[in-house]
Enzyme design. Structure first.
Site, PDB file in Angstrom:
ATOM      1  N   ASN A  80      -8.784 -12.948   4.592  1.00 17.58           N
ATOM      2  CA  ASN A  80      -9.181 -12.110   3.068  1.00 17.58           C
ATOM      3  C   ASN A  80     -10.383 -12.841   3.335  1.00 17.58           C
ATOM      4  OD1 ASN A  80      -9.969 -11.052   0.618  1.00 17.58           O
ATOM      5  ND2 ASN A  80      -8.227 -11.175  -0.214  1.00 17.58           N
ATOM      6  N   PRO A  81     -11.220 -12.076   3.227  1.00 16.44           N
ATOM      7  CA  PRO A  81     -12.582 -12.371   3.140  1.00 16.44           C
ATOM      8  C   PRO A  81     -12.941 -13.634   1.569  1.00 16.44           C
ATOM      9  CG  PRO A  81     -12.916 -10.076   2.898  1.00 16.44           C
ATOM     10  CD  PRO A  81     -11.459 -10.521   3.586  1.00 16.44           C
ATOM     11  N   CYS A  94      14.844  15.744 -12.867  1.00 16.90           N
ATOM     12  CA  CYS A  94      15.909  16.175 -11.984  1.00 16.90           C
ATOM     13  C   CYS A  94      15.731  15.148 -10.705  1.00 16.90           C
ATOM     14  CB  CYS A  94      16.231  17.546 -11.453  1.00 16.90           C
ATOM     15  SG  CYS A  94      14.878  17.925 -10.691  1.00 16.90           S
ATOM     16  N   ASN A 146       0.938  -0.679  -0.019  1.00 19.31           N
ATOM     17  CA  ASN A 146       0.128   0.113  -0.151  1.00 19.31           C
ATOM     18  C   ASN A 146       1.247   1.328  -0.004  1.00 19.31           C
ATOM     19  OD1 ASN A 146      -1.949  -1.474   0.099  1.00 19.31           O
ATOM     20  ND2 ASN A 146      -2.509  -1.206   2.533  1.00 19.31           N
ATOM     21  N   THR A 166      -4.731  -9.273   0.117  1.00 21.76           N
ATOM     22  CA  THR A 166      -3.894  -8.945  -1.402  1.00 21.76           C
ATOM     23  C   THR A 166      -4.403  -9.814  -1.845  1.00 21.76           C
ATOM     24  OG1 THR A 166      -2.039  -8.283  -2.340  1.00 21.76           O
ATOM     25  CG2 THR A 166      -2.178  -9.684  -0.509  1.00 21.76           C
ATOM     26  N   SER A 167      -5.000  -9.656  -3.645  1.00 23.33           N
ATOM     27  CA  SER A 167      -5.468 -10.500  -4.249  1.00 23.33           C
ATOM     28  C   SER A 167      -4.168 -11.355  -5.331  1.00 23.33           C
ATOM     29  CB  SER A 167      -5.884  -9.651  -5.911  1.00 23.33           C
ATOM     30  OG  SER A 167      -5.036  -8.987  -6.372  1.00 23.33           O
ATOM     31  N   ASP A 209      -0.912   3.932   1.160  1.00 25.11           N
ATOM     32  CA  ASP A 209      -1.540   4.631   1.837  1.00 25.11           C
ATOM     33  C   ASP A 209      -1.053   5.919   3.110  1.00 25.11           C
ATOM     34  OD1 ASP A 209      -3.391   2.624   2.770  1.00 25.11           O
ATOM     35  OD2 ASP A 209      -2.487   2.639   3.310  1.00 25.11           O
ATOM     36  N   HIS A 252       5.792  -0.814  -3.094  1.00 21.30           N
ATOM     37  CA  HIS A 252       5.418   0.395  -3.877  1.00 21.30           C
ATOM     38  C   HIS A 252       5.524   1.788  -3.911  1.00 21.30           C
ATOM     39  CE1 HIS A 252       2.777  -3.748  -5.345  1.00 21.30           C
ATOM     40  NE2 HIS A 252       3.949  -4.246  -5.211  1.00 21.30           N
TER      41      HIS A 252
HETATM   42  C1  BV8 Z   1       8.246  -5.309 -11.453  1.00 19.22           C
HETATM   43  C2  BV8 Z   1       1.106   1.641  -8.396  1.00 19.22           C
HETATM   44  C3  BV8 Z   1      10.335  -5.373 -12.547  1.00 19.22           C
HETATM   45  C4  BV8 Z   1       0.756   2.437  -7.240  1.00 19.22           C
HETATM   46  C5  BV8 Z   1       1.176  -0.665  -8.155  1.00 19.22           C
HETATM   47  C6  BV8 Z   1       7.454 -11.670 -12.634  1.00 19.22           C
HETATM   48  C7  BV8 Z   1       8.242 -10.676 -11.513  1.00 19.22           C
HETATM   49  C8  BV8 Z   1       7.826  -9.235 -11.379  1.00 19.22           C
HETATM   50  C9  BV8 Z   1       7.137  -8.011 -12.210  1.00 19.22           C
HETATM   51  C10 BV8 Z   1       5.743  -8.736 -12.782  1.00 19.22           C
HETATM   52  C11 BV8 Z   1       6.127 -10.747 -13.099  1.00 19.22           C
HETATM   53  N1  BV8 Z   1       4.629 -10.839 -13.485  1.00 19.22           N
HETATM   54  C12 BV8 Z   1       4.369  -9.621 -14.673  1.00 19.22           C
HETATM   55  C13 BV8 Z   1       5.555  -8.468 -13.359  1.00 19.22           C
HETATM   56  C14 BV8 Z   1       4.952  -7.191 -13.983  1.00 19.22           C
HETATM   57  C15 BV8 Z   1       3.875  -6.738 -12.713  1.00 19.22           C
HETATM   58  C16 BV8 Z   1       2.773  -7.346 -12.382  1.00 19.22           C
HETATM   59  O1  BV8 Z   1       3.078  -8.017 -11.780  1.00 19.22           O
HETATM   60  N2  BV8 Z   1       1.789  -7.613 -13.374  1.00 19.22           N
HETATM   61  C17 BV8 Z   1       0.965  -7.755 -12.614  1.00 19.22           C
HETATM   62  C18 BV8 Z   1      -0.595  -7.303 -12.514  1.00 19.22           C
HETATM   63  C19 BV8 Z   1       0.607  -9.169 -13.913  1.00 19.22           C
HETATM   64  N3  BV8 Z   1       4.937  -5.855 -11.312  1.00 19.22           N
HETATM   65  C20 BV8 Z   1       5.491  -4.867 -11.858  1.00 19.22           C
HETATM   66  O2  BV8 Z   1       5.491  -4.951 -12.928  1.00 19.22           O
HETATM   67  C21 BV8 Z   1       6.560  -4.204 -10.874  1.00 19.22           C
HETATM   68  N4  BV8 Z   1       7.684  -4.432 -11.709  1.00 19.22           N
HETATM   69  O3  BV8 Z   1       8.708  -6.011 -11.088  1.00 19.22           O
HETATM   70  O4  BV8 Z   1       9.465  -4.330 -12.503  1.00 19.22           O
HETATM   71  C22 BV8 Z   1       9.646  -5.518 -14.180  1.00 19.22           C
HETATM   72  C23 BV8 Z   1       8.835  -5.236 -14.535  1.00 19.22           C
HETATM   73  C24 BV8 Z   1       7.993  -6.137 -15.748  1.00 19.22           C
HETATM   74  C25 BV8 Z   1       8.360  -6.734 -15.609  1.00 19.22           C
HETATM   75  C26 BV8 Z   1       9.073  -7.739 -15.139  1.00 19.22           C
HETATM   76  C27 BV8 Z   1       9.983  -7.362 -14.328  1.00 19.22           C
HETATM   77  C28 BV8 Z   1       5.516  -3.441 -10.342  1.00 19.22           C
HETATM   78  C29 BV8 Z   1       4.558  -3.312  -9.115  1.00 19.22           C
HETATM   79  C30 BV8 Z   1       4.160  -2.448  -8.824  1.00 19.22           C
HETATM   80  C31 BV8 Z   1       2.817  -1.653  -9.400  1.00 19.22           C
HETATM   81  N5  BV8 Z   1       2.251  -0.746  -8.528  1.00 19.22           N
HETATM   82  N6  BV8 Z   1       0.290   0.356  -7.756  1.00 19.22           N
HETATM   83  C32 BV8 Z   1      -0.634   3.065  -6.685  1.00 19.22           C
HETATM   84  O5  BV8 Z   1      -0.590   4.050  -7.139  1.00 19.22           O
HETATM   85  O6  BV8 Z   1      -0.686   2.639  -5.821  1.00 19.22           O
HETATM   86  S1  BV8 Z   1       0.884  -2.145  -7.907  1.00 19.22           S
HETATM   87  C33 BV8 Z   1      -0.998  -2.264  -7.613  1.00 19.22           C
HETATM   88  O7  BV8 Z   1      -1.484  -3.223  -7.113  1.00 19.22           O
HETATM   89  C34 BV8 Z   1      -0.516  -1.954  -5.717  1.00 19.22           C
HETATM   90  O8  BV8 Z   1       0.624  -1.217  -5.963  1.00 19.22           O
HETATM   91  C35 BV8 Z   1      -1.643  -2.905  -5.084  1.00 19.22           C
HETATM   92  O9  BV8 Z   1      -0.518  -2.306  -4.032  1.00 19.22           O
HETATM   93  C36 BV8 Z   1      -0.590  -3.490  -6.220  1.00 19.22           C
HETATM   94  C37 BV8 Z   1      -1.934  -5.028  -5.858  1.00 19.22           C
HETATM   95  O10 BV8 Z   1      -3.395  -4.815  -5.553  1.00 19.22           O
HETATM   96  P1  BV8 Z   1      -4.177  -5.741  -4.022  1.00 19.22           P
HETATM   97  O11 BV8 Z   1      -3.513  -4.800  -3.169  1.00 19.22           O
HETATM   98  O12 BV8 Z   1      -3.484  -7.188  -3.932  1.00 19.22           O
HETATM   99  O13 BV8 Z   1      -5.122  -5.187  -3.960  1.00 19.22           O
HETATM  100  P2  BV8 Z   1      -6.425  -5.767  -5.062  1.00 19.22           P
HETATM  101  O14 BV8 Z   1      -7.930  -4.972  -4.743  1.00 19.22           O
HETATM  102  O15 BV8 Z   1      -6.033  -6.605  -6.028  1.00 19.22           O
HETATM  103  O16 BV8 Z   1      -7.086  -6.605  -4.466  1.00 19.22           O
HETATM  104  C38 BV8 Z   1      -7.702  -6.489  -2.340  1.00 19.22           C
HETATM  105  C39 BV8 Z   1      -8.027  -7.945  -2.276  1.00 19.22           C
HETATM  106  O17 BV8 Z   1      -8.114  -7.355  -0.744  1.00 19.22           O
HETATM  107  C40 BV8 Z   1      -8.721  -8.678  -2.471  1.00 19.22           C
HETATM  108  O18 BV8 Z   1      -8.558  -9.900  -2.453  1.00 19.22           O
HETATM  109  C41 BV8 Z   1      -9.980  -8.847  -1.659  1.00 19.22           C
HETATM  110  O19 BV8 Z   1     -10.592  -9.759  -1.722  1.00 19.22           O
HETATM  111  C42 BV8 Z   1      -9.574  -7.452  -0.466  1.00 19.22           C
HETATM  112  N7  BV8 Z   1      -9.875  -7.077   0.756  1.00 19.22           N
HETATM  113  C43 BV8 Z   1     -11.262  -6.322   0.103  1.00 19.22           C
HETATM  114  N8  BV8 Z   1     -11.554  -6.222   1.426  1.00 19.22           N
HETATM  115  C44 BV8 Z   1     -11.095  -6.359   2.628  1.00 19.22           C
HETATM  116  C45 BV8 Z   1     -10.031  -7.380   1.815  1.00 19.22           C
HETATM  117  N9  BV8 Z   1      -9.017  -8.236   2.669  1.00 19.22           N
HETATM  118  C46 BV8 Z   1      -9.098  -7.977   3.862  1.00 19.22           C
HETATM  119  N10 BV8 Z   1      -9.736  -6.912   4.721  1.00 19.22           N
HETATM  120  C47 BV8 Z   1     -11.435  -6.075   4.178  1.00 19.22           C
HETATM  121  N11 BV8 Z   1     -11.693  -5.430   4.676  1.00 19.22           N
HETATM  122 ZN    ZN Z   2      13.581  18.843 -11.498  1.00 21.26          ZN
END
Ligand code: BV8
Ligand code: ZN
Length: 246
Positions: free
Chosen positions: A213-214, A129, A101, A188-189, A103, A118
């Site tokens: 996770n619910p 710069c 997160n 987290t998903s 936040d 992140h």
């Molecule tokens: C990188 C920006 C090198 C900030 C975000 C394999 C290895 C490495 C990289 C990759 C790989 N395969 C693919 C990649 C590329 C990519 C990636 O993972 N893509 C995915 C979509 C397949 N990864 C990257 O690019 C990362 N960089 O590795 O660099 C590289 C690059 C390219 C290729 C190879 C290597 C960078 C990743 C960071 C991206 N930035 N956000 C912002 O603006 O916020 S990601 C974004 O998703 C957020 O940061 C967030 O934290 C993150 C994960 O999401 P979740 O937190 O899980 O949220 P989500 O909504 O998905 O799920 C919520 C869950 O909560 C649900 O399960 C729900 O049921 C549950 N829930 C709901 N309410 C509750 C609850 N649980 C408990 N209590 C509740 N009340």
């Molecule tokens: Zn600057």
């Protein structure tokens, strides 16, 4: 909550606990998650907004999205789940909190040494710069915040898709996963890498892995125990149970 007996036994003997959180831990503070039906990605295409190409192509749109998110975060507070996690840190000798997160609600709830994979949405830096701009200064009131040093484009301190994670953060997170006796995956998903690898690393190194996770997720079947509860309900009860074991 009637916890699983293996979980209770592992909590009793655990010396080293790590918690990995995602957007779900802030949901009960009123901050939308990313991939839930009403989540942030349901309205926007993440590649368009949370990537360098997206920022360069739609700088105004990306800034309006981040300004919107900053204003929500500034008007929310940590929830009982954040506070309970901060209390657990005080009770466990060797404890790590890793978050995806941006936040900073964990820090506002009192958690220390939070490993931010992140980045964060509170600070910004110049895309051109590199100058740092702590806090959301008045710069952000402009549609296109400009760097006072070089006139370049200011961007949020978050990690976008396609960007490497901060090396120190991911290294510390991997070491925490290897060392953990109990590894919690909360709200987290588990769809974003390399963060989603951490529970796998923990389990491969002998940790008892617990999902809070619910809903079912991509890695639920790999867990030793799933607590199908929200984090704000589950963690105060996990905290109370831990207190009984001390
Ligand atoms: C990188 C920006 C090198 C900030 C975000 C394999 C290895 C490495 C990289 C990759 C790989 N395969 C693919 C990649 C590329 C990519 C990636 O993972 N893509 C995915 C979509 C397949 N990864 C990257 O690019 C990362 N960089 O590795 O660099 C590289 C690059 C390219 C290729 C190879 C290597 C960078 C990743 C960071 C991206 N930035 N956000 C912002 O603006 O916020 S990601 C974004 O998703 C957020 O940061 C967030 O934290 C993150 C994960 O999401 P979740 O937190 O899980 O949220 P989500 O909504 O998905 O799920 C919520 C869950 O909560 C649900 O399960 C729900 O049921 C549950 N829930 C709901 N309410 C509750 C609850 N649980 C408990 N209590 C509740 N009340
Ligand atoms: Zn600057």
């Amino acid at each position: 909550m009637n916890f699983d007996k293996n979980f209770k036994a592992r909590i009793n003997t655990a010396k080293d606990v790590t918690i990995l959180t995602g957007a779900g831990v802030s949901a009960e503070s009123g901050i939308a998650t990313f991939r839930d039906p009403d989540g942030l990605w349901s309205k926007f295409n993440p590649a368009e907004l949370a990537s360098i190409d997206g920022f360069l192509a739609n700088t105004e749109l990306v800034w309006s999205w981040y300004r919107h998110r900053v204003s929500i975060i500034e008007n929310t507070s940590p929830n009982p789940g954040h506070y309970a996690i901060a209390e657990i840190q005080k009770l466990i000798k060797s404890f790590n909190l890793i978050t995806q997160n941006v936040d900073r609600l964990h820090q506002r709830a009192g958690s220390e040494n939070v490993i931010e994979l992140h980045g964060n949405i509170v600070n910004n830096h110049c895309f051109d710069c590199g100058d740092i701009f702590e806090g959301n200064t008045s710069l952000l009131n402009n549609i296109l915040p400009k760097c006072v040093s070089c006139g370049g484009r200011i961007r949020p301190d978050v990690v976008w898709f396609g960007e490497m994670l901060p090396q120190q953060a991911i290294k510390k997170a991997e070491i925490a996963a290897i060392k953990a006796d109990i590894f919690f995956i909360v709200g987290t998903s588990s769809e974003v890498y390399p963060a989603a690898n951490l529970p796998i690393i923990a389990k491969q190194n002998g940790a008892f892995v617990v999902e809070v996770n619910p809903k079912q997720t991509a890695i639920s079947n790999y867990m030793d125990y799933c607590i199908r509860e929200t984090s704000a309900v589950a963690f105060p009860q996990i905290l109370e149970f831990i207190k009984t074991t001390l």
